[in-house]
Design an enzyme around this catalytic site. Structure first.
Site, PDB file in Angstrom:
ATOM      1  N   HIS A   1       0.845  -1.185   0.000  1.00  0.00           N
ATOM      2  CA  HIS A   1       0.000   0.000   0.000  1.00  0.00           C
ATOM      3  C   HIS A   1       0.882   1.238   0.000  1.00  0.00           C
ATOM      4  O   HIS A   1       1.960   1.245   0.607  1.00  0.00           O
ATOM      5  CB  HIS A   1      -0.923   0.009   1.230  1.00  0.00           C
TER       6      HIS A   1
ATOM      7  N   GLU B   1      -7.658  -4.854  -0.518  1.00  0.00           N
ATOM      8  CA  GLU B   1      -8.142  -5.480  -1.747  1.00  0.00           C
ATOM      9  C   GLU B   1      -8.311  -6.992  -1.609  1.00  0.00           C
ATOM     10  O   GLU B   1      -9.223  -7.583  -2.191  1.00  0.00           O
ATOM     11  CB  GLU B   1      -7.173  -5.190  -2.896  1.00  0.00           C
TER      12      GLU B   1
END
Length: 362
Positions: free
Chosen positions: A246, A304
């Protein structure tokens, strides 16, 4: 100049804070773990909107008005659904959202929150040749989304899981789509213009388009039966491992743990349980493979990965994952827009010209 505006503070906000080093997400003074599963999406929308609409009612009334907004949106777009079903589901949802009045009232805001929740199930059913299902104003927001998708009363566990997902993704600092929304809001444009800016940014594969490929990855690994081998090959060929790493978090994404817990509740047995067990095996293999291949980078599980599992279990196809993401994030975009319009200026950063310079001397 900082590439990608990293570490540049572009706004002050009371809405959310992303602590990338500590792995914490704060929304209006509440830790995500204290909101997810404890306050429903309408309640968290009320939290986000507090102070930004003078006529904001209590949570119960707001939930009822959101239900009526779903019905209003459905009646507005129903005659146009055949045309909207032609493009991709996301493009059809975005086009349908563009039909909402471009105002700045609470009713305008609620219609925009309702739009992806109504349009996504309707377009998915139309593309399958099924009759669309009208919303039920009295149902909870997530439960109604599922009922419109399946044509049956939503399973309680699935509705609770989807509701938690919507809460989990409702706001997340000054991400790309939220920044785009605030830029448009700073021009004093209406909320539909703001929403379309957010939807445009969210569509990109580096932002909201990322969860879908997780399913393709899991299916590909299942076909080979060799998680470590498949993952190593992907990295060797220069491809990303979807669902890991991320831009902000240097530890595990806190949203991943919230959603992992929710997915476990959906179906500890049967197909959903087997899918989760397999995904956990892949997750561990991916973390080990990434640590060996990129020891200088922190690449932990992000939102995700378990988003894909949750939305798959809820019955949404991969092509609609970003639409459901938008259904949750819309509330955050609108809150940021109202905050920007109340406290900010026109956003107009400078650029540095690095092209050829003409001879300006006569």
């Amino acid at each position: 100049m900082t590439s990608g505006l990293d570490d540049v503070v572009a706004a002050e906000t009371v809405l959310s804070e992303v602590d990338g080093l500590g792995g914490h997400l704060t929304i209006r003074g509440h830790a995500l773990r204290d909101l997810a599963g404890r306050r429903d999406f309408a309640g968290v929308t009320h939290l986000l909107f507090d102070g930004f609409f003078d006529d904001l009612p209590n949570e119960k009334t707001l939930a009822a008005r959101l239900g009526r907004a779903r019905v209003e949106v459905f009646e507005r777009v129903k005659p146009l659904l055949p045309a909207l079903a032609g493009p991709s589901v996301y493009d059809g949802m975005r086009a349908g959202t563009a039909l909402m009045p471009d105002g700045d009232t609470l009713e305008d805001a609620l219609r925009l929150i309702a739009a992806p929740a109504v349009l996504t199930p309707a377009l998915l059913r139309m593309r399958k040749g099924l009759d669309v299902v009208a919303p039920n104003a009295a149902a909870g927001h997530a439960a109604d989304m599922l009922a419109m998708l399946t044509g049956t009363v939503a399973n309680r566990e699935l509705a609770a899981a989807l509701d938690t997902y919507l809460v989990t993704v409702c706001d997340h600092g000054l991400n790309a789509s939220t920044f785009a929304a605030r830029v448009v809001a700073s021009t004093q444009a209406g909320l539909t213009s703001v929403a379309l800016a957010g939807l445009g940014a969210l569509k990109g594969p580096l932002h909201g388009g990322a969860p879908g490929p997780v399913i393709a990855m899991l299916d590909a690994i299942a076909a080979t039966g060799d998680a470590a081998g498949w993952l190593s090959k992907e990295l060797a060929e220069g491809r990303r491992i979807m669902g890991f790493g991320h831009r902000i978090y240097r530890v595990r994404d806190p949203r991943a743990d919230v959603l992992k817990t929710v997915v476990r509740r959906i179906g500890p047995e049967g197909a959903a349980g087997r899918r989760l067990a397999f995904a956990e095996t892949v997750e561990q293999a991916a973390l080990e493979t990434l640590k060996r291949a990129k020891p200088d980078r922190v690449l932990q599980t992000n939102v995700e990965f378990y988003t894909a599992l949750l939305l798959e279990a809820a019955g949404f196809p991969e092509e609609a994952f970003t639409c459901v993401f938008a259904a949750g994030r819309m509330a955050g975009w609108i809150a940021h827009a109202r905050e920007q319009q109340a406290t900010g200026r026109l956003i107009r950063p400078q650029s540095r010209y690095i092209g050829p310079v003409p001879d300006l001397v006569a």
